[in-house]
Design a protein around this motif. Structure first.
Motif, PDB file in Angstrom:
ATOM      1  N   LYS A 288      -2.142  -2.213  -5.719  1.00 19.51           N
ATOM      2  CA  LYS A 288      -0.988  -1.579  -5.079  1.00 19.51           C
ATOM      3  C   LYS A 288      -0.865  -2.018  -3.629  1.00 19.51           C
ATOM      4  O   LYS A 288      -1.869  -2.320  -2.967  1.00 19.51           O
ATOM      5  CB  LYS A 288      -1.112  -0.056  -5.147  1.00 19.51           C
ATOM      6  CG  LYS A 288      -1.106   0.487  -6.567  1.00 19.51           C
ATOM      7  CD  LYS A 288      -1.203   2.001  -6.592  1.00 19.51           C
ATOM      8  CE  LYS A 288      -1.162   2.537  -8.023  1.00 19.51           C
ATOM      9  NZ  LYS A 288      -1.255   4.006  -8.068  1.00 19.51           N
ATOM     10  N   ASP A 289       0.378  -2.058  -3.133  1.00 24.26           N
ATOM     11  CA  ASP A 289       0.608  -2.397  -1.729  1.00 24.26           C
ATOM     12  C   ASP A 289       0.456  -1.163  -0.858  1.00 24.26           C
ATOM     13  O   ASP A 289       0.088  -0.072  -1.346  1.00 24.26           O
ATOM     14  CB  ASP A 289       1.974  -3.069  -1.546  1.00 24.26           C
ATOM     15  CG  ASP A 289       3.140  -2.153  -1.902  1.00 24.26           C
ATOM     16  OD1 ASP A 289       2.944  -0.923  -2.012  1.00 24.26           O
ATOM     17  OD2 ASP A 289       4.264  -2.668  -2.063  1.00 24.26           O
ATOM     18  N   GLU A 290       0.739  -1.300   0.438  1.00 23.73           N
ATOM     19  CA  GLU A 290       0.519  -0.192   1.366  1.00 23.73           C
ATOM     20  C   GLU A 290       1.439   0.994   1.098  1.00 23.73           C
ATOM     21  O   GLU A 290       1.177   2.115   1.542  1.00 23.73           O
ATOM     22  CB  GLU A 290       0.681  -0.672   2.816  1.00 23.73           C
ATOM     23  CG  GLU A 290       2.100  -1.048   3.231  1.00 23.73           C
ATOM     24  CD  GLU A 290       2.428  -2.491   2.909  1.00 23.73           C
ATOM     25  OE1 GLU A 290       3.418  -2.999   3.482  1.00 23.73           O
ATOM     26  OE2 GLU A 290       1.712  -3.100   2.094  1.00 23.73           O
ATOM     27  N   LYS A 291       2.521   0.769   0.325  1.00 27.86           N
ATOM     28  CA  LYS A 291       3.437   1.856  -0.034  1.00 27.86           C
ATOM     29  C   LYS A 291       3.076   2.509  -1.363  1.00 27.86           C
ATOM     30  O   LYS A 291       3.787   3.406  -1.830  1.00 27.86           O
ATOM     31  CB  LYS A 291       4.865   1.325  -0.103  1.00 27.86           C
ATOM     32  CG  LYS A 291       5.386   0.790   1.217  1.00 27.86           C
ATOM     33  CD  LYS A 291       6.789   0.219   1.052  1.00 27.86           C
ATOM     34  CE  LYS A 291       7.290  -0.377   2.368  1.00 27.86           C
ATOM     35  NZ  LYS A 291       8.641  -0.992   2.203  1.00 27.86           N
ATOM     36  N   ASN A 318      -2.555 -10.230  -0.375  1.00 32.89           N
ATOM     37  CA  ASN A 318      -2.354  -9.468   0.855  1.00 32.89           C
ATOM     38  C   ASN A 318      -2.796  -8.020   0.687  1.00 32.89           C
ATOM     39  O   ASN A 318      -3.411  -7.436   1.588  1.00 32.89           O
ATOM     40  CB  ASN A 318      -0.890  -9.528   1.287  1.00 32.89           C
ATOM     41  CG  ASN A 318      -0.487 -10.910   1.773  1.00 32.89           C
ATOM     42  OD1 ASN A 318      -1.333 -11.688   2.230  1.00 32.89           O
ATOM     43  ND2 ASN A 318       0.789 -11.247   1.659  1.00 32.89           N
ATOM     44  N   ALA A 319      -2.491  -7.435  -0.471  1.00 31.61           N
ATOM     45  CA  ALA A 319      -2.826  -6.027  -0.695  1.00 31.61           C
ATOM     46  C   ALA A 319      -4.337  -5.811  -0.710  1.00 31.61           C
ATOM     47  O   ALA A 319      -4.843  -4.839  -0.143  1.00 31.61           O
ATOM     48  CB  ALA A 319      -2.212  -5.554  -2.008  1.00 31.61           C
ATOM     49  N   ARG A 322      -5.885  -6.280   2.735  1.00 34.15           N
ATOM     50  CA  ARG A 322      -5.542  -5.142   3.589  1.00 34.15           C
ATOM     51  C   ARG A 322      -6.349  -3.908   3.202  1.00 34.15           C
ATOM     52  O   ARG A 322      -6.744  -3.108   4.053  1.00 34.15           O
ATOM     53  CB  ARG A 322      -4.040  -4.839   3.464  1.00 34.15           C
ATOM     54  CG  ARG A 322      -3.528  -3.778   4.424  1.00 34.15           C
ATOM     55  CD  ARG A 322      -2.031  -3.543   4.209  1.00 34.15           C
ATOM     56  NE  ARG A 322      -1.253  -4.752   4.481  1.00 34.15           N
ATOM     57  CZ  ARG A 322      -0.575  -5.431   3.555  1.00 34.15           C
ATOM     58  NH1 ARG A 322      -0.580  -5.015   2.294  1.00 34.15           N
ATOM     59  NH2 ARG A 322       0.109  -6.510   3.879  1.00 34.15           N
ATOM     60  N   ASP A 323      -6.615  -3.766   1.917  1.00 30.74           N
ATOM     61  CA  ASP A 323      -7.313  -2.579   1.427  1.00 30.74           C
ATOM     62  C   ASP A 323      -8.383  -2.995   0.418  1.00 30.74           C
ATOM     63  O   ASP A 323      -8.206  -2.850  -0.794  1.00 30.74           O
ATOM     64  CB  ASP A 323      -6.300  -1.622   0.774  1.00 30.74           C
ATOM     65  CG  ASP A 323      -6.945  -0.341   0.271  1.00 30.74           C
ATOM     66  OD1 ASP A 323      -8.101  -0.066   0.649  1.00 30.74           O
ATOM     67  OD2 ASP A 323      -6.296   0.373  -0.526  1.00 30.74           O
ATOM     68  N   GLN A 326      -9.698  -1.227  -2.928  1.00 32.96           N
ATOM     69  CA  GLN A 326      -9.101  -1.344  -4.255  1.00 32.96           C
ATOM     70  C   GLN A 326      -9.954  -2.206  -5.191  1.00 32.96           C
ATOM     71  O   GLN A 326      -9.988  -1.967  -6.395  1.00 32.96           O
ATOM     72  CB  GLN A 326      -7.700  -1.945  -4.157  1.00 32.96           C
ATOM     73  CG  GLN A 326      -6.668  -1.040  -3.519  1.00 32.96           C
ATOM     74  CD  GLN A 326      -5.266  -1.582  -3.744  1.00 32.96           C
ATOM     75  OE1 GLN A 326      -4.714  -1.526  -4.846  1.00 32.96           O
ATOM     76  NE2 GLN A 326      -4.683  -2.132  -2.682  1.00 32.96           N
TER      77      GLN A 326
END
Length: 342
Positions: A288-291, A318-319, A322-323, A326
């Motif tokens: 999942k992305d930041e949203k 990128n996701a 960034r995190d 996950q």
């Protein structure tokens, strides 16, 4: 003079003494002729409970050519049949009669196995040990499969190099071909692109409880140096680990057949010192992305036991950078949750 059981056993398949250079030459030639598709990757290291994991991104891999579609084959109708039997599907099998450009060398005389190049490589010189005759990928490995794989590991070691061997079996393991094959990766090539940070093959450390307890999933591991490459000895270790993995998934240790079709999906990994079996419950999980929007799925095969993961889209790349948590969450879903405390 009477013969013993050992005298009647076929000799274990031995790779040629120049195996690393033979693989390198075959790979370079096949890439130049476009028989092998080599996909460059970007790579970063992420931390999973203090274990360094490679995350690789290969945008070209998302567009790799698909194998030929299954062809319907209509079996002959029995006499006096009112309706023809439904067609069966046959799948392209790259290991049945390997193309000359892909064949590195047969093993044994007559050959019991073939060493062939992996057609879709993200690690240079990725190659495969396949059975010469068709044997199912979902059946348990045999002594000569393990002996041949370990002999390749040993031959690389004689040249100061390491090999990581892995095997995918079952619907949740990342397996893609029904013909039995183990995959081999030169560890030096697996480190290409890493700019800083320490990474080494995870499986080498999984016979120690300190590393095992950090993993989000259960693994079953044992040292194999003392087996000295003996196929029956390696298979004994393998079956013990497989039985432990079955017990973790099925809840019982009795009545587990030690031949024929496996009772579960699993990955196997092997280095010169260690064998690992990991039971699998899922192939991957969503990214999942930041949203909080789903942008893809992280799918994992036996290279997870090396400490690597691969994504094919920039949004996933990128996701996860960034995190990175996950990645740990997906790792916790693909196998039996680790009962040890971190």
């Amino acid at each position: 003079m009477a013969t013993t059981g050992e005298d009647n056993m076929p000799p274990k398949p031995q790779p040629p003494l120049n195996l690393p250079s033979l693989v390198a030459t075959a790979f370079s030639r096949a890439v130049a002729s476009k028989d092998v598709n080599f996909y460059p990757t970007s790579v970063t290291l992420i931390n999973v409970n203090s274990i360094p994991f490679q995350l690789r991104y290969s945008p070209s891999l998302a567009n790799k050519p698909k194998p030929p579609a299954p062809l319907p084959v209509v079996p002959p109708s029995p006499p006096n049949a009112s309706h023809p039997p439904p067609p069966k599907k046959t799948f392209f099998n790259p290991f049945a009669s390997p193309a000359q450009a892909m064949l590195i060398t047969p093993l044994g005389s007559p050959p019991s196995h073939n060493l062939v190049l992996n057609k879709f490589a993200i690690v240079p010189e990725h190659f495969i040990l396949s059975t010469a005759a068709f044997k199912p990928q979902t059946h348990l490995l045999e002594a000569d499969d393990l002996a041949a794989a370990y002999a390749c590991i040993e031959e690389y070691a004689q040249h100061g190099q390491e090999l990581f061997v892995f095997f995918n079996s079952g619907e949740h393991s990342g397996a893609s071909q029904p013909h039995r094959h183990l995959q081999l990766l030169p560890v030096g090539n697996m480190k290409e692109g890493l700019l800083g940070g320490e990474w080494d093959v995870l499986a080498k450390r999984l016979s120690t409880p300190e590393t095992k307890r950090k993993l989000p999933f259960e693994v079953f591991a044992a040292g194999i140096e003392e087996v000295n490459g003996d196929g029956e000895g390696l298979r004994k270790v393998y079956l013990e680990l497989y039985s432990q993995a079955c017990e973790a998934v099925l809840g019982v240790a009795e009545d587990i057949k030690l031949d024929g079709e496996a009772k579960m999906s699993y990955n196997l990994a092997m280095t010169r010192t260690t064998m690992v079996v990991m039971p699998r419950l899922a192939e991957g999980g969503v990214v999942k992305d930041e949203k909080g929007q789903e942008v893809g799925k992280l799918a994992l095969n036996g290279t997870v036991l090396a400490g690597t993961a691969l994504v094919k889209s920039e949004m996933e790349w990128n996701a996860l950078r960034r995190d990175p948590a996950q990645v740990r969450e997906v790792l916790g879903r693909i196998g039996v949750p680790n009962r040890a405390k971190i």
